[in-house]
Write an enzyme that holds these catalytic residues in place. Structure first.
Site, PDB file in Angstrom:
ATOM      1  N   GLY A 243      32.454  32.828 -34.448  1.00  0.00           N
ATOM      2  CA  GLY A 243      32.733  34.021 -33.656  1.00  0.00           C
ATOM      3  C   GLY A 243      32.554  33.710 -32.191  1.00  0.00           C
ATOM      4  N   LYS A 244      32.876  34.685 -31.358  1.00  0.00           N
ATOM      5  CA  LYS A 244      32.790  34.463 -29.911  1.00  0.00           C
ATOM      6  C   LYS A 244      31.370  34.116 -29.467  1.00  0.00           C
ATOM      7  CE  LYS A 244      36.533  37.326 -28.202  1.00  0.00           C
ATOM      8  NZ  LYS A 244      36.919  38.425 -27.334  1.00  0.00           N
TER       9      LYS A 244
END
Ligand code: GLU
Length: 479
Positions: A243-244
């Site tokens: 994920g980011k």
């Protein structure tokens, strides 16, 4: 062989997305095929202005030129899905005519009711169980659904192997939305068929929908292309999808941080694929010749932010060593400290040659080269507190610097002679290299790191070197 990259222009270009461009590109180049870029922009709610240009720029920057698509055109224009509405509607009409698609004006509230009903009865929600009996004539404004034909479906995925799914995962999926534009589920099938795509390479998240896609291929009498599911990219800790927040940046951020396109390409290509050897650094040409579908791994690949930096450092050295310092220098525009603007290319190149083998990213130049372009702030504490210099008094240190300055003053100003003078000084002063050289090094740079002393001095020049040593002497005397 025709492969494609089919991104949605939603703004941010996640590095996982780029890998879905790299593999099809490599395969197409290896087999003398064509690589298509198709912009999947039918979801107008997620559309971001400028995102298409960002995709194009990113591919160009990485050296993934496309043979058909935006800008370059091709036999199946347009390559923007939003401009292909009539094509999808014509294919949808075939399904309507065959009785394999129906218009459905059931309200979202009613659909929710069906869903809740299934939830309460603890059975899977399948829309086909609620298929309306007398669907209206289809026209834009109402969604069009596929009439599924649930049965056991078997297929082969080039990465995941032989697959099989039961009827329970096949449903009446939406083909055209109320706005008349197709869903991804329908559009990609039509486009891949029209464009002659032979290998559909995309993230493994589409695997679970494949039985529904197979039903549509079957209904339309289309040959199913080779299906290639690319493994997930996992967070550095493993276990979950990247994920980011896991330290992965967008491609643009990597570029702005001074990651070279060669390094990012190299890193991402090897994230989920390897040729079975220990090799870690691959040029694009090597990747093209060595890539193979069989060697794509089935399990998720862990993202490793430290490895990108390491590989980038290797690439920086590779470019300087193989193509020359000029080639590396050409990549460094925008990465220098502001004070470097007052200096010419030759001087900056000289600085780069002393320091490139220490760089992990080009943006390290900003932090690591400041003292080459502006006098550092003199801070005697940095000298007195240094672990090698603690044992000397300030008078001793100042005297050592003065002796060094006088001897250096007599030296011809080039790296070799400077090296020789430094060695002589070491013997005469009877000091350890770590002592004498740390002292001079700090006087010149006041930085935690600087390249070999003779190189630093030769780039700084005689006047600057001697002036900085004498400034330090004064600072020590006044301390
Ligand atoms: N537009 C889809 C996406 O961006 C592409 C999936 C595919 O390659 O078919 O995820």
């Amino acid at each position: 062989m025709k492969t494609r990259f089919a991104p949605s222009p939603t703004g941010y270009i996640h590095i996982g997305n780029v890998r879905s461009a790299i593999y099809p590109y490599l395969l197409a180049r290896q087999q003398d095929g064509k690589f298509i870029l198709r912009i999947e922009d039918t979801d107008r709610a997620r559309y971001v202005e400028g995102a298409t240009e960002l995709i194009e720029d990113t591919l160009k920057w990485l050296g993934l030129e496309w043979d058909e698509g935006p800008i370059v055109g091709g036999p199946n224009e347009p390559y923007f899905q939003s401009e292909r509405k009539a094509i999808y509607q014509a294919w949808a009409q075939k399904l309507i005519d065959m009785g394999r698609a129906y218009a459905d004006d059931t309200s979202p509230e009613t659909i929710d009711k069906y869903r809740n009903l299934c939830y309460n009865e603890k059975r899977p929600y399948l829309y086909r169980d609620f298929r309306p009996e007398n669907p209206p004539e289809w026209h834009e404004g109402i969604p069009l659904r596929f009439k599924s034909d649930p049965k056991i479906r078997k297929w082969h995925d080039e990465v995941m192997g032989d697959m099989e799914a039961g009827p329970e995962v096949q449903d009446d999926i939406i083909l055209l939305k109320a706005d008349g534009l197709p869903t991804y589920n329908f559009a990609h099938i039509v486009d891949d068929a029209e464009m002659g795509v032979t290998h559909v390479m995309r993230g493994v998240e589409y695997l679970s929908s494949t039985p529904n896609y197979l039903a549509i291929y079957e209904a339309l009498g289309l040959e199913v292309p080779k299906l290639v599911s690319l493994p997930h990219i996992l967070a550095p800790t493993g276990g979950k999808k990247l994920g980011k927040r896991d330290g992965a940046k967008s491609v643009t951020e990597y570029r702005d941080d001074g990651i070279l396109p060669e390094a990012l390409l190299n890193y991402l290509a090897c994230l989920g694929w390897n040729d079975g050897s220990e090799q870690e650094i691959y040029t694009k040409d090597e990747l093209i010749s060595k890539f193979s579908l069989e060697k794509i791994q089935t399990s998720g690949a862990r993202f490793d932010p430290v490895k990108i930096l390491w590989q980038n450092g290797q690439w920086i050295r590779k470019i300087a060593d193989k193509q020359g310092i000029d080639a590396l220098y050409a990549r460094t525009a925008g990465f220098w400290p502001e004070s470097a603007n007052d200096y010419d290319d030759e001087y900056r190149k000289a600085v780069l040659s002393t320091i490139y083998d220490r760089l992990k990213t080009l943006s390290d130049l900003r932090e690591m080269t400041g003292y080459f372009f502006a006098d550092p702030i003199v801070d005697p504490e940095l000298i007195i507190g240094n672990k090698f210099l603690k044992k000397f008094s300030e008078e001793e240190l100042s005297e050592l610097l003065q002796i060094s300055a006088s001897k250096l003053e007599q030296t011809e100003w080039n790296a070799n002679s400077l090296q020789q003078t430094l060695n002589e000084l070491l013997a005469e002063a009877d000091k350890k290299p770590a002592e004498l050289f740390s002292l001079i090094r700090i006087s010149l740079s006041y930085a935690p790191f600087s390249p070999a002393l003779h190189l630093t001095m030769s780039v700084l020049g005689k006047n600057t070197t001697l002036a900085r040593i004498r400034n330090t002497v004064t600072a020590l005397e006044n301390h």
